[in-house]
Design a protein around this motif. Structure first.
Motif, PDB file in Angstrom:
ATOM      1  N   UNK A  45       1.013  -1.300  -0.041  1.00  0.00           N
ATOM      2  CA  UNK A  45       0.158   0.282   0.103  1.00  0.00           C
ATOM      3  C   UNK A  45       0.759   1.302  -0.749  1.00  0.00           C
ATOM      4  N   UNK A  46       1.793   1.575   1.337  1.00  0.00           N
ATOM      5  CA  UNK A  46       2.909   2.513   1.010  1.00  0.00           C
ATOM      6  C   UNK A  46       3.265   2.935  -0.133  1.00  0.00           C
ATOM      7  N   UNK A  47       3.758   1.654  -0.887  1.00  0.00           N
ATOM      8  CA  UNK A  47       5.163   1.945  -2.173  1.00  0.00           C
ATOM      9  C   UNK A  47       4.318   2.329  -3.355  1.00  0.00           C
ATOM     10  N   UNK A  48       3.007   1.761  -3.409  1.00  0.00           N
ATOM     11  CA  UNK A  48       1.566   2.365  -4.578  1.00  0.00           C
ATOM     12  C   UNK A  48       1.184   4.085  -4.182  1.00  0.00           C
ATOM     13  N   UNK A  49       1.842   4.599  -2.877  1.00  0.00           N
ATOM     14  CA  UNK A  49       1.795   5.879  -2.947  1.00  0.00           C
ATOM     15  C   UNK A  49       2.139   6.431  -4.414  1.00  0.00           C
ATOM     16  N   UNK A  51       1.869  10.940   0.978  1.00  0.00           N
ATOM     17  CA  UNK A  51       0.516  11.114   1.287  1.00  0.00           C
ATOM     18  C   UNK A  51      -0.156  12.421   2.360  1.00  0.00           C
ATOM     19  N   UNK A  52      -1.336  13.346   2.325  1.00  0.00           N
ATOM     20  CA  UNK A  52      -1.543  14.582   2.898  1.00  0.00           C
ATOM     21  C   UNK A  52      -2.583  14.004   4.011  1.00  0.00           C
ATOM     22  N   UNK A  72      -7.512   6.574  -3.323  1.00  0.00           N
ATOM     23  CA  UNK A  72      -7.315   6.481  -3.988  1.00  0.00           C
ATOM     24  C   UNK A  72      -6.289   7.390  -4.956  1.00  0.00           C
ATOM     25  N   UNK A  73      -6.732   8.623  -4.954  1.00  0.00           N
ATOM     26  CA  UNK A  73      -6.391   9.285  -6.254  1.00  0.00           C
ATOM     27  C   UNK A  73      -5.101   9.393  -5.373  1.00  0.00           C
ATOM     28  N   UNK A  95       4.930  15.907   5.372  1.00  0.00           N
ATOM     29  CA  UNK A  95       6.462  15.322   4.677  1.00  0.00           C
ATOM     30  C   UNK A  95       6.366  14.479   5.903  1.00  0.00           C
ATOM     31  N   UNK A  96       6.656  14.355   6.576  1.00  0.00           N
ATOM     32  CA  UNK A  96       7.474  13.540   7.530  1.00  0.00           C
ATOM     33  C   UNK A  96       5.965  12.735   8.305  1.00  0.00           C
ATOM     34  N   UNK A  97       5.415  12.611   7.587  1.00  0.00           N
ATOM     35  CA  UNK A  97       4.050  11.663   8.174  1.00  0.00           C
ATOM     36  C   UNK A  97       4.246  12.123   9.538  1.00  0.00           C
TER      37      UNK A  97
END
Length: 191
Positions: A89-93, A97-98, A122-123, A177-179
């Motif tokens: 999931x994280x590699x598909x970003x 993510x905001x 999903x965007x 930006x750092x999560x």
């Protein structure tokens, strides 16, 4: 607040929510929504399949993909751990993510269990297995976007009107930006 703090906050919120639900007794019953492992839409009091992946997305719709499980709400931390470990999931970003969404639906009659989805819009994803569409056209905002303490977030769940049937509760965690969580919003929708 970083992701681990968000997990702890969710656990505290769920514990407070669960405690309140127990005090409600049997006077409150939630209508069960069934979310199967195929693509579905959560739309107030019903779940309907999405026929076309290219359906127009309106401002009143959020489509999320991530981890999903019907769980005891007291165990929300385990689902957060599964979300954090889901490398595909994280590699598909596409980009950092905001927002991270946490959707609680299909509550049991005693509000101890629910279907929970933790994921991204999903965007922001180049690929995903399943998506969940949330109709946000009819909801009450429990907390506006702001930074809250864990106690303030837990207290938001006390504002839910448990005499009504809860369709869903949606937490929206805005990230830097750092999560790290920069603000949180909480919404509730009734059937």
């Amino acid at each position: 607040m970083n992701l681990s703090n968000a997990i702890i906050t969710s656990v505290i919120i769920v514990a407070a929510f669960w405690g309140l639900a127990l005090f409600q007794g049997n006077n409150v019953a939630a209508q069960e929504l069934n979310i199967s492992p195929v693509t579905h839409t959560i739309e107030l009091n019903k779940v309907t399949p999405i026929d076309n992946e290219n359906d127009k997305i309106t401002p009143d719709t959020i489509r999320i993909a991530g981890v999903h499980k019907h769980i005891q709400l007291i165990n929300i931390g385990q689902l957060w751990q599964r979300f954090n470990q889901k490398s595909t999931l994280h590699q598909a970003l596409k980009t950092t993510p905001k927002k991270v969404y946490v959707l609680y639906s299909a509550f049991s009659n005693n509000y101890q269990q629910a279907d929970v989805v933790i994921g991204y819009d999903i965007n922001n994803l180049s690929q995903f297995d399943k998506l969940y569409t949330v109709n946000t056209s009819h909801y009450n905002e429990l907390l506006p976007a702001k930074k809250y303490t864990e106690i303030q977030l837990a207290n938001a769940w006390k504002e839910i009107d448990y005499s009504k049937k809860v369709a869903y509760v949606l937490e929206v965690h805005a990230l830097d930006l750092s999560g790290k969580t920069t603000s949180t919003q909480v919404f509730v929708s009734y059937n």
